[in-house]
Scaffold this motif. Structure first.
Motif, short mmCIF file in Angstrom:
data_model
loop_
_atom_site.label_atom_id
_atom_site.label_comp_id
_atom_site.label_asym_id
_atom_site.label_seq_id
_atom_site.Cartn_x
_atom_site.Cartn_y
_atom_site.Cartn_z
N SER A 150 7.46 88.35 -31.24
CA SER A 150 7.84 87.98 -29.88
C SER A 150 6.73 87.16 -29.23
O SER A 150 5.56 87.55 -29.26
CB SER A 150 8.08 89.27 -29.07
N TRP A 151 7.13 86.03 -28.69
CA TRP A 151 6.21 85.20 -27.89
C TRP A 151 6.79 85.06 -26.50
O TRP A 151 7.99 84.80 -26.35
CB TRP A 151 6.12 83.78 -28.46
N TYR A 153 5.29 82.92 -23.17
CA TYR A 153 4.32 82.18 -22.36
C TYR A 153 5.04 81.76 -21.09
O TYR A 153 6.09 81.11 -21.16
CB TYR A 153 3.85 80.91 -23.08
N ALA A 213 -3.09 87.77 -20.49
CA ALA A 213 -2.66 87.38 -21.83
C ALA A 213 -3.05 88.47 -22.82
O ALA A 213 -4.04 89.16 -22.62
CB ALA A 213 -3.29 86.04 -22.25
N VAL A 229 3.03 88.50 -28.35
CA VAL A 229 2.13 87.53 -27.73
C VAL A 229 2.62 87.26 -26.32
O VAL A 229 3.82 87.03 -26.11
CB VAL A 229 2.11 86.21 -28.53
N TYR A 230 1.72 87.32 -25.37
CA TYR A 230 2.10 87.05 -23.98
C TYR A 230 1.00 86.24 -23.31
O TYR A 230 -0.19 86.53 -23.47
CB TYR A 230 2.30 88.36 -23.21
N SER A 231 1.41 85.24 -22.55
CA SER A 231 0.48 84.56 -21.64
C SER A 231 1.19 84.33 -20.32
O SER A 231 2.28 83.77 -20.28
CB SER A 231 0.02 83.22 -22.20
N ASP A 234 0.79 80.22 -16.95
CA ASP A 234 1.55 79.07 -16.42
C ASP A 234 1.15 77.75 -17.08
O ASP A 234 1.11 76.71 -16.42
CB ASP A 234 1.37 78.97 -14.89
N TYR A 235 0.86 77.82 -18.37
CA TYR A 235 0.59 76.58 -19.12
C TYR A 235 1.81 76.30 -20.01
O TYR A 235 2.83 75.87 -19.51
CB TYR A 235 -0.71 76.73 -19.93
N PHE A 236 1.69 76.55 -21.32
CA PHE A 236 2.86 76.39 -22.19
C PHE A 236 3.94 77.37 -21.74
O PHE A 236 3.65 78.43 -21.19
CB PHE A 236 2.45 76.64 -23.65
N GLU A 240 11.03 76.84 -23.50
CA GLU A 240 11.37 75.69 -24.33
C GLU A 240 11.98 76.13 -25.66
O GLU A 240 12.82 75.43 -26.23
CB GLU A 240 10.11 74.85 -24.59
N VAL A 303 10.83 84.57 -26.64
CA VAL A 303 11.61 84.42 -27.87
C VAL A 303 11.26 85.58 -28.79
O VAL A 303 10.09 85.92 -28.96
CB VAL A 303 11.37 83.04 -28.52
#
Lengths: 396, 396
Positions: A150-151, A153, A213, A229-231, A234-236, A240, A303
């Motif tokens: 899981s990602w 961002y 993060a 993974v988590y961020s 507010d960048y990527f 998308e 995702v």
């Protein structure tokens, strides 16, 4: 079918996002709400014709309430759960369940002692596509789960906040507010029983001094494993990778990277961020933007791909995609019945209330998710693998 | 500038993919090649007018060779490297460098003892966008690296194979053939010094009895961390997250999930898979498909995002995207000068040969990547975190 009468404690942003789902249930009525703020109460009363109370005590004494939805600041969860349970009310408690495992244990105990149902949520583990992925796994579509990845961002850290929401020791930051989503989803897909946690987490912006993060490895008892993974910087933006659909299921523009940072920078007056935060609740000035119904998608959390020997499952825009031996096969779902769709929460509580099925995301489940979330912080701070002792399997 | 004369040992698929990049260098000449197979030698001689040898010994004795490119099966790497070094030839050695850390140490020692340059590659850490990401990190564009995350889901396990390529103890499977790409990239972006590895890996298809998937957590000495996810089971395909561009930079159709499985199933005759594998080398029947030059993109290995306090970097179709405080900014690169573009390898060796700069991906670097790759297998088998002792920093 019996009517289930619902009372809400805490008329902030969580309640505002949840109420449409409550109202979408044919046998649920919102009969009461409590909040110390006059403007929130009057806005709520005007909109729903429900009785309002200034205190949680008064709401819990309300005889026309069967279930209490606790959407107060995290540090109040234990006391409000105790009030509700002792008044014989069933309980829906927002994530994070509480701030410590001890508090989680107290909530479980008081609910059990008073014989009331206890549900912890909303989390994205209630999303229809995630529940569908779990059902497909149970049907054996991909075989025994191997890995879950899981990602996410996004912009979490730059949404308007109260000061305590930027302090980890007060339950702020991603560990208590975003990580539980990922952990709940991973545990649901992986069977629930996490054996150990290895993680690293970061506080990268001194003006938002809480973890924003993390990257985490989960080992499950059954041999499966997950990476989360988590961020929130507010960048990527992983939306998308999810068809440019936002977390609530709304169509999203692809050119808004760092827009929340810029909006926050533009709030210069004293208290303007706190005011903006309050604006998201009842009585606040900000309305939830609801897209046209034909553009409603299911909510999602970044995702997530879950794998087994016979394929991978991935949440799609309007269902679940199974990538198997013969290529990609879509398992469509009914469209969301409400926006944003958090109806899994009220469906699960209603079904328990009506005696149809037990609660999946119950107190023990919520505590197990909190244990993993806390272990992420501990593993990151101590630089070592952390074992689990409060895990429970999925009850399905 | 001096001409660098190159000899190739092993005219299989690796060499066939590498030769165009060698030829793309203005000061490199391919003067000789060795392979035990007559048909491979004659095909090569006919195409390049180069001298051919039946043995590695003969090639290493060739006076018109300055650099030997070792593209033989993994288990031969050590002996061939020793032959080359003792003949005073510089060495480019394909990944995996060797099958054990001891063999890696032998190769490093023999190269040092004979004063020859040693480069380990190709890996995707030579891709121009990855080198650009490293350069942007060095410039401070995102600040100190926090996390590095990489997903690659593809068809690796269902490409045609020789039997030993499906045996882990013979250097087959993803641990020796795909994981080194991910580790090399993560180490380059994270500074090189991995402190520990926690992993789980899976062998999910009994007809392809070697690891085909892993999920790994890397802790770096400098506080950064990485997650690496790989699946070679031909189900979900992360090229969807990279603009539907394939690994070599070619445009890719979005509807080919499980196509490699089906192609393999269609090979029913005895030895037909082995023949198909051989077809990818010189003298084999399969040609490398080269798209029209205006469709060349840079190669990539799944999707990689590297984060710091000042932004995220992601490989884009033709460069690097920096997601920063003001939104997404593209750092375009010159188009690839050849297809597939592995020219980073020959550029790096040439520059060392000409005394312009030291080799980045040298023997110690390659051994460190092998140490992490092996530790992924060990951690998965033993269910515990594994510490590192052969790591070296990036020399840039």
């Amino acid at each position: 079918m019996p009517t289930m009468r619902l009372g809400i404690i805490g008329l902030g942003g969580a309640a505002k996002q949840m109420v449409p789902s409550f109202l979408s249930h044919p046998y649920v009525a919102i009969t009461a709400a409590a909040d110390p703020r006059d403007d929130a109460r009057s806005a709520f009363a005007a909109e729903f014709g429900a009785r309002t109370h200034a205190t949680a005590e008064a709401l819990c004494a309300d005889r026309e309430v069967d279930v209490v939805y606790i959407a107060t600041p995290h540090q109040m969860h234990r006391d409000h759960a105790a009030l509700a349970a002792r008044a014989g009310k069933h309980i829906i408690i927002e994530k994070p369940m509480a701030l410590t495992l001890e508090e989680c244990g107290d909530i479980i105990a008081v609910a059990e002692a008073n014989g009331v149902h206890l549900l912890v949520g909303h989390t994205h583990a209630f999303d229809a596509p995630i529940l569908k992925m779990r059902a497909l796994i149970r049907e054996g579509v991909i075989g025994p789960v191997s890995m879950i990845n899981s990602w996410n961002y996004g912009n979490f850290l730059y949404r308007p906040r109260r000061p305590e929401e930027l302090r980890t020791d007060a339950g702020g930051g991603i560990i208590y507010n975003q990580v539980p989503h990922q952990v709940d989803v991973a545990r649901l897909l992986g069977g629930g029983m996490v054996r150990s946690v290895r993680s690293m987490a970061w506080t990268l912006d001194p003006t938002r001094p809480t973890e924003g993060a993390h990257v985490t490895f989960l080992q499950f008892e059954n041999g499966s494993a997950a990476s989360l993974v988590y961020s929130g910087y507010d960048y990527f933006d992983t939306d998308e990778f999810h068809y440019w659909i936002g977390e609530l299921g709304e169509p999203k523009r692809p050119d808004c990277h760092a827009a929340s940072r810029r909006a926050l920078e533009a709030m210069t007056g004293t208290g303007s961020e706190v005011a903006a935060k309050a604006g998201g609740g009842f009585g606040g000035g900000r309305r939830l933007t609801v897209p046209p119904q034909n553009e409603w998608n299911h909510p999602h959390f970044g995702v997530t791909v879950v794998s087994g020997p016979d394929g991978d499952l991935r949440q799609s825009a309007r269902g679940v995609t199974h990538y198997g031996r013969r290529g990609a096969v879509e398992h469509p779902l009914d469209p969301p019945r409400v926006f944003p769709d958090k109806s899994g929460v009220i469906d699960e509580m209603y079904d328990a209330f009506a005696g149809l099925r037990p609660i999946l995301h119950d107190g023990a489940w919520g505590r197990a998710t909190m244990e993993v979330s806390e272990a992420i912080l501990r593993s990151a701070r101590e630089g070592r693998e952390v074992g689990m002792s409060h895990q429970v399997p999925v009850r399905d």
